[in-house]
Write an enzyme that holds these catalytic residues in place. Sequence first.
Site, short mmCIF file in Angstrom:
data_model
loop_
_atom_site.label_atom_id
_atom_site.label_comp_id
_atom_site.label_asym_id
_atom_site.label_seq_id
_atom_site.Cartn_x
_atom_site.Cartn_y
_atom_site.Cartn_z
N HIS A 1 0.84 -1.20 0.00
CA HIS A 1 0.00 0.00 0.00
C HIS A 1 0.87 1.24 0.00
CE1 HIS A 1 -3.66 2.34 0.71
NE2 HIS A 1 -2.87 3.14 1.42
N ASP B 1 -14.72 2.03 6.44
CA ASP B 1 -13.61 2.76 5.84
C ASP B 1 -13.99 3.35 4.50
OD1 ASP B 1 -10.75 3.53 5.39
OD2 ASP B 1 -10.97 2.06 3.78
N ARG C 1 -13.51 11.99 4.02
CA ARG C 1 -12.27 12.70 4.33
C ARG C 1 -11.74 13.47 3.13
NH1 ARG C 1 -8.71 8.16 5.27
NH2 ARG C 1 -7.05 9.70 5.42
N SER D 1 -7.50 3.63 8.20
CA SER D 1 -8.02 3.43 6.85
C SER D 1 -7.23 2.36 6.11
CB SER D 1 -7.99 4.74 6.07
OG SER D 1 -8.39 4.55 4.74
N LYS E 1 -8.76 -2.18 5.96
CA LYS E 1 -9.10 -2.96 4.76
C LYS E 1 -8.05 -4.01 4.45
CE LYS E 1 -7.78 0.85 1.61
NZ LYS E 1 -8.02 2.03 2.42
#
Length: 441
Positions: free
Chosen positions: A89, A168, A175, A190, A194
């Site tokens: 990520h 999320d 956001r 966040s 996930k």
Amino acid sequence: MKAKSSFFSVPELIAQKRDGLALSNEQIKTIIEAYTDGRVPDYQMSALAMAIYFQGMNDEETVALTMAMRDSGRIVDLSSVKARCVDKHSTGGVGDKVSICLAPLVASCGVAVPMVSGRGLGHTGGTLDKLESIPGFNISLPISRVLKQLQTLNCALIGQTKDIAPADKKLYALRDVTGTVESIPLITASILSKKLAAGIDALVLDVKAGQGAFMKNEKDAKALARSLVRVGKLAKKQVTAFLTNMESPLGLSIGNALETKEALQLLHGQGPDDLRECTLVLGAEMLRLGKVVRTEAQGRKRLLEAINDRSALEHMKKIIKAQGGDPRVADEPDRLPSATRKIMLKAPKTGYLRSIDALEIGRCATALGAGRLTVNDSIDPAVGMLLQAKPGDQLRKGAPLVELHIKRDGLDSAIQDRILASFEFSATRPKLKPLILEVLR
């Protein structure tokens, strides 16, 4: 400070956090459950997010928020997948298309990559928006198909399904349009909610620092990386975080189809050096955590072999086909959406290109139509920019600087001026920061 009682009153919880008091695990779990099923409206959740933005959260609160968001939906069971499951990520940057080339590359080397990605957030592009520039590519797969694809191809490139961390998904979109993106506990929860819901064994993080990142300096980026590694450890997952430089855009392309094309070029053994290096560094660590190699050097060698023998490229074609896309784009990138008009902006002076303001470039790309200003905005996959030079390059006045890909007949002169102002020149060769700033394990 000590948390108050768990009595559930949304205005009181907002005020409690506004005043710098900690929320209890029960309070956090309750409000996330209520927000997920619609009992807490967006305006109240926006107020709470803003209170968290200014007051922060302690470790206990951040873990509670992460787990509550993870538990807001289904936790995927990946025990049927033989390979070790490792995801990657990025915290988001301008021109960051690494996931598109990294996932098939790592999968072709024997590690399963259940990659759950997001859409554009603020001035940064989203992996899902880029993938959807591939004609027919489907990022909304049911869990049964995700599992089958992981078992057969070691990879699935998807967005959050309705039942993976739905809290999320709602808060992520909120956001983006309420100025609460740059919050370490909110980002941590966040990302990890996930990822943990996806059932992974390990996670490699690309935490970006600089003008084009949400964390504008190395100190804040390092604090975020530490938070992610710490919370991941508490969740009993192996997590490695790389701090990477995002003062200037990554690679040469900014815009969804343009970035997808550049990522595919990497699988052909082409593409800019910084994109290649970032991909190899992150990929080598994924192979190490996936236990198919023991060292970073072995991982890097394995990845280069997969690029050189075209096995990674062929793997990407199979993934595209499996998800309903046109696999011919891997060899024929002109099949991707393209702009009807291109404008070349030229260097205004002679000298060394000292820097490119990634934040301003990202904002201008959004203004061109490559990103969203509101949740409901549509994205034009064809528009964007193609850099003709990188910081450190020496240019003469009038040399090509950046090519704008647009669809409308005219271009606002103010946008053009802003783009040109994003390029800073100097008389002497600048000293540039390294791409990889630090590694946290």
